[in-house]
Scaffold this active site. Structure first.
Site, PDB file in Angstrom:
ATOM      1  N   TYR A 126       5.682 -11.712 -12.869  1.00  0.00           N
ATOM      2  CA  TYR A 126       4.310 -11.177 -12.861  1.00  0.00           C
ATOM      3  C   TYR A 126       3.508 -11.796 -13.998  1.00  0.00           C
ATOM      4  CZ  TYR A 126       0.646  -7.515 -12.846  1.00  0.00           C
ATOM      5  OH  TYR A 126      -0.538  -6.809 -12.787  1.00  0.00           O
TER       6      TYR A 126
ATOM      7  N   PHE B  93      -4.110   0.467  -4.544  1.00  0.00           N
ATOM      8  CA  PHE B  93      -4.687   1.513  -5.410  1.00  0.00           C
ATOM      9  C   PHE B  93      -6.072   1.091  -5.906  1.00  0.00           C
ATOM     10  CE2 PHE B  93      -4.356   2.763 -10.135  1.00  0.00           C
ATOM     11  CZ  PHE B  93      -5.143   3.893  -9.974  1.00  0.00           C
TER      12      PHE B  93
END
Ligand code: UDP
Length: 328
Positions: free
Chosen positions: A146, A12
């Site tokens: 993450y 993206f």
């Protein structure tokens, strides 16, 4: 012509960065292993002489022949649902992938900008979040793969700056949206729009009182561009401080799409941050940057994009299998 390597180029944000740097007259080398990225996002670039592409996992040694002036490290899964699906790769790309990018930058004498995240603040107890806040992260929770990889990334990047004199930039990216997000990546905006388009109810997790602050991608790309060009080596928040509860956000999507479906409530995923809003004083001061696109405008463009996708995209079930894990 300056030459820039962009990792995560088919994703993206990576793909929008490729477009921006091509427009600015750079030679762009894109790199992606296509786990969460999609070549469709950059297929329009392959005909350009200024653009080349490597299908490579940056967690392994990176070899790029020739000069490199800049590196942007944007390779990483970015949706909580992806962390559950590919936790080890998520950890590796943020840690080993960053180390490889830093090593490459050092070898080439390139300036490097790494994509960090508001997740370094975890479930923040300071609000809004300033860059000085150290965060509240659960290292062994579902988001730890993450959050901790990105925290390691920042530490490693600062170490290369301090000990090797490397030119480094660190952007802490808050929730961002826009065309080329994956409709089925599980994040709240594509989830709600996908549900509206399929005629399903909108699933709000928890009671919907948790907040997020959504930034339109054009604004984010401009902020990153300015940060790269600046001489500021420490982390900078880039995001839109316009905060909204997820419950209110669902109502906005219902209005935008005109769906007659309703909101239904599901369990809140573990460690879901209760509030998130960037303090962007630093970006304002150092980069002269602030967001320009308001949510109504940005959502309209993004909705049009999702509507224009082929029908089968709507029914890809890539994230649904993982719903069970999210609430463990
Ligand atoms: N969320 C929701 N319904 C969904 C998907 C997400 O209510 O179908 C919530 C999620 O629990 C979180 C917020 O929306 O509080 C933003 O989630 P997202 O996955 O987009 O990213 P995050 O900001 O949590 O990393």
């Amino acid at each position: 012509m300056p030459r820039i390597l962009i990792t995560g180029a088919a994703g993206f944000l990576g793909s929008h960065l490729c477009d921006r740097f091509i427009k600015e007259g750079y030679e762009v080398v894109g790199m992606d292993n296509l786990i969460t990225g999609d070549l469709k996002n950059i297929e329009h670039l392959f005909k350009l002489e200024q653009f080349s592409f490597y299908n490579h996992d940056v967690s392994n040694f990176i070899h790029v022949p020739g000069q490199l002036d800049y590196i942007l490290h944007f390779a990483s899964p970015a949706s909580p649902i992806d962390y559950l699906k590919i936790p080890i790769q998520t950890l590796k790309v943020g840690s080993l992938g960053t180390h490889n990018c830093l090593g490459l930058a050092k070898a080439k004498g390139a300036r490097i900008l790494v994509a960090s995240t508001s997740e370094v603040y975890g479930d923040p107890t300071v609000h809004p979040q300033t860059e000085e806040y150290w965060g509240n992260v659960n290292p062994v929770g579902p988001r730890g793969v993450y959050d901790e990889a990105k925290r390691f990334q920042e530490a490693m990047t600062m170490a290369y700056h301090t000990y090797h004199g490397l030119e480094t930039r660190i952007v802490r990216i808050f929730n961002t949206y826009g065309p080329r997000m994956r409709l089925n990546d599980g994040r709240v905006l594509p989830a709600f729009i996908g549900q509206a388009l399929r005629g399903e109810d909108l699933t709000v997790f928890g009671d919907g009182s948790q907040t997020r602050s959504f930034c339109y991608m054009d604004d984010l790309i401009e902020g990153i561009y300015r940060l790269l060009k600046s001489d500021y080596p420490y982390p900078v928040n880039i995001g839109n401080p316009d905060e909204i509860t997820i419950g209110e956000f669902a109502e906005e999507i219902i209005k935008l799409t005109g769906t007659t479906q309703k909101v239904i409530y599901k369990d809140l995923p573990k460690d879901d941050p209760t509030q998130r809003r960037p303090d962007i004083s630093k970006a304002r001061e150092i980069l002269g940057w602030e967001p320009k696109v308001n949510r109504a405008e940005g959502l309209k463009i993004t909705y049009e994009y999702f509507k224009s996708l082929p029908q089968e995209e709507l029914y890809k079930k890539e994230h649904k299998d993982f719903e069970a894990y999210i609430r463990k």
